[in-house]
Design a protein around this motif. Sequence first.
Motif, PDB file in Angstrom:
ATOM      1  N   THR A   1       0.846  -1.193   0.000  1.00 50.18           N
ATOM      2  CA  THR A   1       0.000   0.000   0.000  1.00 50.18           C
ATOM      3  C   THR A   1       0.882   1.244   0.000  1.00 50.18           C
ATOM      4  O   THR A   1       2.103   1.167   0.156  1.00 50.18           O
ATOM      5  N   GLN A   2       0.226   2.375  -0.163  1.00 49.37           N
ATOM      6  CA  GLN A   2       0.994   3.627  -0.148  1.00 49.37           C
ATOM      7  C   GLN A   2       1.660   3.851   1.203  1.00 49.37           C
ATOM      8  O   GLN A   2       2.820   4.277   1.263  1.00 49.37           O
ATOM      9  N   SER A   3       0.960   3.539   2.287  1.00 43.06           N
ATOM     10  CA  SER A   3       1.538   3.733   3.619  1.00 43.06           C
ATOM     11  C   SER A   3       2.761   2.847   3.816  1.00 43.06           C
ATOM     12  O   SER A   3       3.782   3.284   4.373  1.00 43.06           O
ATOM     13  N   GLU A   4       2.680   1.606   3.382  1.00 47.34           N
ATOM     14  CA  GLU A   4       3.823   0.705   3.528  1.00 47.34           C
ATOM     15  C   GLU A   4       5.006   1.169   2.687  1.00 47.34           C
ATOM     16  O   GLU A   4       6.163   1.078   3.121  1.00 47.34           O
ATOM     17  N   HIS A   5       4.715   1.656   1.492  1.00 49.06           N
ATOM     18  CA  HIS A   5       5.803   2.151   0.653  1.00 49.06           C
ATOM     19  C   HIS A   5       6.478   3.372   1.292  1.00 49.06           C
ATOM     20  O   HIS A   5       7.717   3.473   1.295  1.00 49.06           O
TER      21      HIS A   5
ATOM     22  N   GLN B   1     -11.507   8.568  12.524  1.00 48.86           N
ATOM     23  CA  GLN B   1     -10.636   7.393  12.496  1.00 48.86           C
ATOM     24  C   GLN B   1      -9.656   7.472  11.325  1.00 48.86           C
ATOM     25  O   GLN B   1      -8.476   7.144  11.460  1.00 48.86           O
ATOM     26  N   ALA B   2     -10.137   7.909  10.167  1.00 49.65           N
ATOM     27  CA  ALA B   2      -9.253   8.050   9.006  1.00 49.65           C
ATOM     28  C   ALA B   2      -8.218   9.154   9.231  1.00 49.65           C
ATOM     29  O   ALA B   2      -7.059   9.025   8.807  1.00 49.65           O
ATOM     30  N   MET B   3      -8.615  10.216   9.915  1.00 47.37           N
ATOM     31  CA  MET B   3      -7.677  11.292  10.217  1.00 47.37           C
ATOM     32  C   MET B   3      -6.581  10.816  11.154  1.00 47.37           C
ATOM     33  O   MET B   3      -5.388  11.117  10.960  1.00 47.37           O
ATOM     34  N   GLU B   4      -6.943  10.052  12.190  1.00 49.97           N
ATOM     35  CA  GLU B   4      -5.945   9.522  13.110  1.00 49.97           C
ATOM     36  C   GLU B   4      -4.995   8.558  12.413  1.00 49.97           C
ATOM     37  O   GLU B   4      -3.783   8.552  12.675  1.00 49.97           O
ATOM     38  N   GLU B   5      -5.539   7.741  11.512  1.00 46.31           N
ATOM     39  CA  GLU B   5      -4.694   6.807  10.777  1.00 46.31           C
ATOM     40  C   GLU B   5      -3.728   7.549   9.854  1.00 46.31           C
ATOM     41  O   GLU B   5      -2.547   7.187   9.756  1.00 46.31           O
ATOM     42  N   GLU B   6      -4.206   8.586   9.205  1.00 45.94           N
ATOM     43  CA  GLU B   6      -3.337   9.359   8.334  1.00 45.94           C
ATOM     44  C   GLU B   6      -2.291  10.127   9.134  1.00 45.94           C
ATOM     45  O   GLU B   6      -1.154  10.316   8.688  1.00 45.94           O
ATOM     46  N   TYR B   7      -2.648  10.565  10.350  1.00 48.22           N
ATOM     47  CA  TYR B   7      -1.684  11.274  11.192  1.00 48.22           C
ATOM     48  C   TYR B   7      -0.584  10.330  11.670  1.00 48.22           C
ATOM     49  O   TYR B   7       0.591  10.692  11.710  1.00 48.22           O
ATOM     50  N   ALA B   8      -0.976   9.102  12.031  1.00 51.09           N
ATOM     51  CA  ALA B   8       0.013   8.142  12.531  1.00 51.09           C
ATOM     52  C   ALA B   8       0.802   7.499  11.404  1.00 51.09           C
ATOM     53  O   ALA B   8       2.024   7.343  11.504  1.00 51.09           O
ATOM     54  N   ASN B   9       0.119   7.113  10.333  1.00 49.96           N
ATOM     55  CA  ASN B   9       0.764   6.421   9.214  1.00 49.96           C
ATOM     56  C   ASN B   9       0.408   7.123   7.906  1.00 49.96           C
ATOM     57  O   ASN B   9      -0.513   6.700   7.204  1.00 49.96           O
ATOM     58  N   PRO B  10       1.088   8.207   7.579  1.00 51.93           N
ATOM     59  CA  PRO B  10       0.734   8.948   6.356  1.00 51.93           C
ATOM     60  C   PRO B  10       0.958   8.107   5.115  1.00 51.93           C
ATOM     61  O   PRO B  10       1.895   7.303   5.034  1.00 51.93           O
ATOM     62  N   ALA B  11       0.089   8.297   4.136  1.00 45.46           N
ATOM     63  CA  ALA B  11       0.141   7.526   2.895  1.00 45.46           C
ATOM     64  C   ALA B  11       0.750   8.323   1.750  1.00 45.46           C
ATOM     65  O   ALA B  11       0.727   7.866   0.611  1.00 45.46           O
ATOM     66  N   TYR B  12       1.277   9.487   2.017  1.00 44.49           N
ATOM     67  CA  TYR B  12       1.946  10.282   0.985  1.00 44.49           C
ATOM     68  C   TYR B  12       2.946  11.203   1.677  1.00 44.49           C
ATOM     69  O   TYR B  12       2.886  11.405   2.899  1.00 44.49           O
ATOM     70  N   LEU B  13       3.863  11.721   0.913  1.00 40.06           N
ATOM     71  CA  LEU B  13       4.871  12.632   1.465  1.00 40.06           C
ATOM     72  C   LEU B  13       4.246  14.009   1.646  1.00 40.06           C
ATOM     73  O   LEU B  13       4.141  14.791   0.699  1.00 40.06           O
TER      74      LEU B  13
END
Length: 959
Positions: A271-275, A333-345
């Motif tokens: 996924t983008q976050s893993e990359h 929940q999506a905001m917290e996930e994006e804050y902890a594990n961002p999916a883009y630079l």
Amino acid sequence: MKNDCNDNLVIKNLERSEQAKKVYRYVTDVARRLGEATSASKVIADLFSIHIEVQRQKLRDNCEKLFFLDPLNYGKKSVELVWRKVYYDTIYSAKKLHETHHDCDNYLDMHIVSGIGHFHNFIAKVQAEMRVNLKDLDYAPSYNDEEYQDDINSKLIEHDSHILYQSILYSCLIYLGDLSRYQVEIFNKSGASIAARYYLQAAQLDLTSGMPFNQLANLYLEKNYNLDSVSSYIHCLSCLTPFEGALGNLNKIFEKNNQFCCMVTPSESMTQSEHIQITVANFLSLIEKWYFLKDDENIPKLCSNVVQQLKLSMDFTKVHLPDINKNYNEYMQAMEEEYANPAYLNSTMIHHIVKICLFTIAKMKESDEAKSFACKAFTLAFLSQTLQKLHNQLENLGFKNPANNYIPKYKLNQPEKTENGLDNIETQDNHEVCPLPNGSEDTYYEDLKETGSDDDKEVFINGDGKNKKNIPRRRRRRRANSLDSSDLSDNSESSSEETDQTCSDDEDAISDSTYASDEDNSDGSDLEKKVEEKVNGSYENTTDMVDNSERINKTASENAVLSNALDSEGISNFLHGDNILPSLKLLQDWVLTEKDLILSCGESGESLFQCVVNLLNIFQHYFYKNNDLLSKSSNILIQAKNKAKKFRLDYKTIPLPEDINLRGTNIGKFDKDAAEWQLKEKLKLTEFDENIIRILNFIYFGNQIAKIVPRIKFNKTMKIFYLKKVYPPKTTHKLNHKRSREWHSSNKQGDKNEGGLLRRLGHLWLTSRVRELECTGQTEVPSLLAVDTTALYKHLRRVKQLVRTRNFIILIPSVVLQELDELKRDCSAARDAIRWLEMQLKSGSRFLRTQRPGQSKPMPLIKYPRKAPSFVHNFMQILEFCNHFNDEKQQGGNGDSEISGKSAPLLVLLVGTEQGNNEEQYKEISLLGTAQAAGISIEFIGDFYAKWRQTSHKNGKKR
């Protein structure tokens, strides 16, 4: 009368001092009892019992009383005592008890909140009592009581009181940041930005301390895959007084990162976050090797992989979030996930990557500047990717590059097909360049087709009104060699040789620099011949040309529509902070200090330079030049241009937030004591103003790059910059018999006079060399340098520099290698010298040689000592090695004793100890005297290195 006043003042001070001592004794007793009660608590409720709360209140009140009784002697102690006993010990004990007992969390929360209020009130009270108001603090309440206002403005504050207040305020800000951080860690409250603000304010009060950045790194642990923490720890270590535990904390993060890199393997289904996570992990692994100067053969491969991964990550877009109005829980929940594990630079991650790279370059420069080149190249590649990301963002907002309207004057002519299907021999494999009227032959043919006549028409090339030509009515046959009449490179060189001109119009140019003009002075005869060729139907595929012209016209009309379709809302968001301009500001300030790095790019930096040119044209067109049509279509652009006019003269001296956060470091733009910092409070810039200043800085940066890079040209007619393309050289198989005869005749004459020509060239070279020596007044430096063991391992850095200059050949005697081999067990410097020698010899360096068999000659008329220390025998062997080259010089000299006596020695022996030290150890024979008797020059390597640096600096040579 004065004596009575002085006596009363002395008595009053003594009374205050005695009272302060009594209060201090009472305070220490209360603090001891409070510490015992805190350590004896079993549950969280015991920490907040009535008895302990009373003791805390007594300690707070009496410490505050002690502070104002004698601030110089007890001020700092009292504040630290309050923090340690009232707040830190209580919270530390509560955190330990919180693991097993989750009751009474409200007590702990209220205790932290009361501590924040207490320190805020204490700051305000100290500010009022001491009549001090620091401008560096942007949020502390100023004391505005009317009865003290005049006194504050008129009274000069003593230096000691000012330093004390600044120190107390620094401590209070650190305590406020810690309390806010505890709220985030214990209760998961979203107050990280408030804590960060306290720490950053403390950092601006004490520019030498690295503790605020260490605390900031602890606050941001695990955020953005530890990228924020590493950035803050490295910032802490770059301060003048770094925090002691920052290096250990940084190593812990690097160890965890290495474990993650070993466990994870990239796959196509990521996924983008893993990359992003793997990319950041590899980047931190690369930074660890560079920052700690670790030797690893995999660094080039890892560097290339990280560059490719970052390039892919730049193209990732924001993850689509659920609608907040329809489902609030999913949105949060999506905001917290994006804050902890961002999916883009995001912009924050890019900014921290830039800071880490710049701090690492500065660290490597201090340790070993030669190894910093790889990190510089990596940072330059990241700059190119960042510029491309910004360019894509601007295009998505509707900004169009005005250089797209620029039509090249020349077109690559493809080989024409003959009747038998073969390429014409005159144009086979040739990339010939043909001049085009108004750029495109297809569009011009379509214009002629629509008019249906060959009346006189005005042709404008790239909007230049000077180059108007009338199309003739007479049609003449095209000459056979008309296509060979011009070449792109020749025209480009001729245009670049024209007089440089200044962009004098204030509305069209921001720099006072000069650029080569690109005037389109096409030959009129070529233009007429080209038109006749098209009218007479010399091209076969006219249908394809009509189709292409229709397609080009359609594309042009679509671009005209899109040029007015600007995304006003997106532009407003961009100018209010939705951008990466702060990161680019740091990078462009750094790049302007690395002129040699820019020039070393060559053709490989074409994408970087092209992106700089595109952004420069866009920013100048939309934010700087007067363009009424575009301005009327967007109110935000009108406001932006007004701001640009306001800051046009002072934008380079205005510090921005990214400059303020780096104040006092070795990568900051301004000096820490510069006067520009006062503009921060005077102007009171908004985020919109800051982004306008960043755009102006980028325009200045683009103009400076245009000065450095010769391929970037300026078209004065269209007011645009463009990157000159590099085409392959023109080759032709057509034989010119006249030129061939001239060449053969000149070749035969050259064979006869070759000796005389070489003799004249040699004479000219010698004459120029003599003039250089007369101008500089310096004698020729020796070409051979021999080194002893001490010079090699104690002054290895200087030896490396001498080898790197490629002006000397360093000679290593065999006995020196033997001594290094004996020293390698006990001396790490000797091991480093051995490794360096192995690398140089393995790579076949032409400027480092070891002793060969037969390169030794005993010195005549010198009696060798029998019972002498080993270092004496070894030194005599080195002298015999040097004597071999002195003998070669005498045999291979020019026979002129006067000239040879005045010239510099062929060989100089560089020693690593001051001359005379070995004489005290052994007095039976003088080693220096022996060398002088044999005609061997000996110098201390430090003195020789200093003289060489001074000589090369005066001659203007690069070291």
